[in-house]
Design a protein around this motif. Structure first.
Motif: not given
Length: 877
Positions: A240-260
């Motif tokens: 998962y090293a490539q993802y560290v530090g990135r903020t992901l926009e992901i689909p969720s139940v109530d619209g997309p959320i962003s998580v770091k």
RNA sequence: GGUCGAUUAGCUCAGUUGGCAGAGCACCGGCCUCACAUGCCGGGGGUCGCUGGUUCGAGUCCAGCAUCGACCACCA
């Protein structure tokens, strides 16, 4: 002036009836002031503070056990010349008591909010006044010799002052502070709980693997997904090293959320997918991770256990309902990878078993780390001794891993936190006295609404009850207390807190010894609980068998294990013991005619010297056992001595002299021995069985006003080894005849004819006490060193002498032959075994000489017995 | 996951420096013997959980295993 003894009923019943005796003596002792300690006395102090029971509670087995042990110690030390203080008191038991009154209100269809804080607290006080006397009456019923003149309550004026004093001091020292932190919240009780107040329980759950954009992770709490503000992986996880530090926009139940995505050591790469969702608002680990990485807190579950407005379309829904719904919704969106069954521990409120919700809120804390270090040291360097020592490790482990103690509770019943908030300038003021206006801006103040954890005030108990913060004489004399007696279930809650507070505020340990006792369970080993319906009521046991029998049972069971089981049979056995004592005393009292207290006090003859010697040994044993908190050993020593030595042997022997009138001087000496032995034994037993011992002591010749204040027996002479050895031989002779009688099935009424071929060394002894043997064995005995064994006789071996019991015309000789053959086989085996042992050079050369000698003696004995048995065969045949 | 405890007679349990396995209850046999039938006398009954080790010698000390239990714990 000695008040008159309570009048005793004239005729002494042939059964001990406890009720009347118990009712009579307790008020008498109390009224005479025997329970009172005297700080002004020159006697050395001995002090125990009672673990304060819930003021509105009822006596249960745990109390009874705990209190009995303390009363044994206190009565012992009081008799032993100490200024003994047993400090009594009760605890306000914050949440427990509040819940009871809330229930009362509920029965009237009201809630505490309907009546308001002030009225509610008034109502709890009223309930306390009404029911608070009940537990105290029950303690008295048990015979507890507390100094009632010093009775305290954790919310009385003095103790409240102590609580404020401590709070202010610790606040000033920076050890008490407020913090926004993730806490254990009980949505039902509507209060925060300390870590200790959360119980863990294994439960089945679903481990739901949810897709988070390119990543997948598992969770047991999908509903908290709504509060996610990050994802975390282990820093060294190459996947998962490539993802560290990135903020992901992901689909969720109530619209997309962003998580770091953050990297954190707390993540176990081996577990699940190695990715975790971070919900800082609803999980303690996530809270820490969020703090470390600056992730925002998103609160989606409220204090009521329902979803907040931040939960969007789930707002207002119950948290567990939401869990189901979220899974369904994620399923529909194709965001669920898969679901595995999973078993894990959930946190429950110790009071109502509701699942605790981790929530962020502002609470008061004590930084206990520095206090814990001192408390640890006190045990390490021996200022505090924990008994049994095994518990030291438990104590250490907890102290070493201690975390800040959350002391505020959102309750109304308890010590209100002495802090005032100024809404005008936002300042907070902690004060010993109530504040009316803001010291900084003069604005209006409101007192902090929360109360303190109950254990905050009970943690001060060993010194607050003695008058602290005032420098009273009682505090100076009785602190540090001598011993604290309690169950292991409250080592952390109470013992640890007292150690920390005592050492910090008094600069001295609160107790020298901590005796940790077992927990009481029912006869099947089940924990007693109301829901199981297996609660044994100590009051019912006392009513049925008597308080003394009950107390003795508890003491006799008090071996230093983890738990003890109490059963009716066991108590019944000790009820019988009390009755045995009663009847022994009855015998003595009925033969006291002509007793002269100033007469010859030398023990009467060999049996007298023997029983006196046994008494000395028993005194030493009991004292040693009590000093080591070995209550069961002490109880067993007295039981054994009184029943086996005194009743089974000495009283039977003494009857001879008592019922004869031809030797008044001898009778006088026997009376004296009897009175001495019995009177001393009563004093020895008094701490365990206070009532019956007082009753009998008063009837016997005695010195002093009450056994309660009579001296505890002290061994005055060494054991009389000669007397013990000689009596052992006589007892062996009696037992040998009885044994033959039993094996031959001869009636006790059948008098036997016995001849004894004495060995030279034993002849004078046996000759001197032939009457004693005859009386106890019911036999006609002839002593003759040259005795010849008569035909058809049974052989008894008494030391080096032989005993021939004539059986002609009395028994079935064929059966006897069979028995002898069996015996012979046994001796042959024993001889072979011992010879084998002695034949091994490694044994004879390397074992200590006395062990080898012992083996040789054993062999000789076996061989001699074998020879005699073989000879017997011919006599029987 | 960690720590601690338990395993001894039919049952409940003692057994403190390693040295002849105990108690209470239950059971069997005999007794209303003038303190007590809530009593008296006698008796049977145990490879001390299992396997190894240390030792002249282990219920006891050491290692491992099994079963049960308690406590602690932020592997979601």
């Amino acid at each position: 002036m000695t008040p008159p003894s309570p009048s005793a009923p004239a005729p002494i019943a042939d059964r001990y009836e406890p009720a009347a005796v118990e009712e009579r003596w307790y008020p008498e002792w109390e009224q005479r002031g025997y329970f009172r300690a005297d700080p002004a006395s020159a006697k050395p102090p001995y002090c125990i503070v009672i673990p304060p029971p819930n003021v509105t509670g009822a006596l249960h087995m745990g109390h009874a056990f705990n209190l009995t042990l303390q009363d044994v110690l206190i009565r012992h030390k009081r008799m032993d010349g100490f200024d003994a203080l047993w400090q009594p008191g009760t605890d306000h038991a914050g949440i427990a008591t509040q819940v009871v009154v809330e229930r009362q209100l509920a029965a009237e269809g009201k809630t505490k909010d309907d009546v308001g804080r002030e009225a509610f607290v008034a109502r709890v006080w009223k309930w306390k006044e009404e029911s608070g006397g009940s537990i105290l009456r029950q303690l008295k019923r048990l015979g507890a010799s507390c100094d009632w003149s010093r009775l305290r309550f954790t919310m009385d004026e003095g103790l409240s002052r102590a609580v404020r004093e401590v709070f202010v001091r610790l606040y000033d020292e920076g050890l008490i502070y407020r913090d926004d932190y993730i806490v254990n919240w009980c949505p039902r009780c509507q209060t925060v709980l300390s870590d200790l107040e959360v119980e863990r329980e294994e439960r089945d759950a679903e481990f739901v693997y949810i897709k988070y954009g390119p990543l997948t992770l598992g969770t047991v709490r999908p509903e908290t997904k709504l509060g996610d503000t990050g994802l975390a992986v282990h820093p060294n996880d190459p996947r998962y090293a490539q993802y560290v530090g990135r903020t992901l926009e992901i689909p969720s139940v109530d619209g997309p959320i962003s998580v770091k995505v953050v990297a954190d050591e707390a993540v176990d790469p081996e577990f699940g997918t190695g990715v975790i969702k971070v919900t800082p608002g609803h999980d303690p680990v996530d809270f820490e991770i969020g703090k470390r990485h600056g992730l925002p807190i998103r609160t989606v579950i409220g204090f009521d256990g329902k979803m907040t407005a931040a939960a969007g379309k789930y707002a207002g829904l119950d948290r567990f309902e939401t869990r189901k719904r979220i899974v369904e919704d994620l399923q529909a969106l194709g965001l669920i990878d898969h679901i595995e069954p999973y078993r894990h521990a959930v946190g429950l409120c110790y009071r109502c078993k509701t699942v605790v919700e981790p929530l962020v809120s502002k609470q008061w804390y004590v930084n206990v780390k520095p206090l814990a270090e001192v408390a640890l040291a006190a045990v390490r360097d021996g200022r505090i001794t924990i008994i049994p020592p095994g518990w030291t490790k438990t104590y250490d482990h907890w102290m070493e891993n201690i975390r800040p103690w959350c002391i505020s509770r959102q309750l109304w019943w308890g010590h209100r936190i002495p802090a005032w908030h100024c809404d005008a300038d936002g300042s907070i003021h902690v004060s010993r006295t109530d504040l009316a206006a803001c010291p900084t801006c003069g604005g209006a103040l409101r007192q902090d609404p929360d109360v303190l954890d109950t254990w905050f005030s009970s943690g001060l108990w060993p010194f607050s009850t003695l008058g602290w913060p005032d420098e009273t004489t009682a505090l100076a004399k009785y602190y540090p207390t001598s011993v604290l007696v309690t169950g292991f279930d409250i080592i952390f809650f109470w013992v640890a807190r007292m150690a920390m507070f005592g050492l910090h505020l008094m600069k001295e340990e609160p107790f020298r010894d901590v005796y940790i006792h077992a927990l009481v369970r029912d006869a099947e080993g089940q924990k007693m609980s109301k829901s199981k319906g297996n609660v044994v009521d100590p009051l019912a046991i006392m009513a049925k068998y008597g308080t003394d029998a009950f107390r003795f049972t508890l003491a006799a069971l008090a071996a230093q294990g983890r738990d003890i089981r109490i059963s009716d049979e066991r108590v019944e056995g000790y009820r019988n013991f009390a009755n045995k004592l009663w009847n022994a005393a009855r015998l003595v009292l009925s033969t006291l005619d002509g007793y002269d207290p100033a007469g010859d006090t030398a023990p009467a003859g060999l049996p007298g010297r023997w029983v006196a010697s046994r008494l000395q040994t028993t005194i030493v044993d009991v004292r040693q056992a009590l000093d080591a908190y070995r209550f069961n050993d002490a109880a067993a020593a007295i039981y054994q001595f009184l029943w086996n030595d005194v009743c089974d042997w000495y009283l039977e022997i003494a009857k001879g002299a008592l019922y004869r009138s031809d030797d008044p001087a001898g009778r006088q000496r026997v009376q004296h021995t009897l009175v001495t032995v019995l009177e001393t034994t009563l004093r020895l037993l008094h701490p365990f069985m206070p009532f019956i011992t007082e009753e009998l002591w008063q009837r016997l010749p005695h010195q002093g006003d009450s056994i309660m204040v009579a001296p505890y027996p002290t061994a005055t002479t060494a054991a009389d080894a000669d007397a013990e050895r000689e009596m052992a031989l006589l007892m062996q002779a009696v037992t040998a005849v009885r044994n033959i009688r039993g094996e031959m099935r001869l009636s006790p009424a059948q008098s036997l004819t016995v001849s004894v071929k004495t060995a030279a060394a034993d002849e004078p002894l046996l000759r001197a006490h032939v009457g004693l043997i005859e009386a106890l064995a019911r036999a006609k005995i002839t002593i003759d060193p040259r005795a010849v064994r008569p035909p058809a006789s049974a052989l008894g071996v008494v030391g080096a002498s032989e005993m021939y019991v004539e059986l002609a015309g009395l028994v079935d000789l064929a059966a006897e032959r069979q028995r002898l053959e069996k015996e012979i086989k046994r001796t042959v085996d024993a001889i072979a075994f011992t010879r084998g042992k002695l034949a091994r050079p490694d044994f004879t050369e390397r074992a200590p000489a006395e062990i080898v000698d012992k083996e040789r003696e054993k062999l000789a004995e076996h061989e001699a017995l074998h020879a005699k048995l073989v000879a017997s065969l011919s006599w029987v045949g």
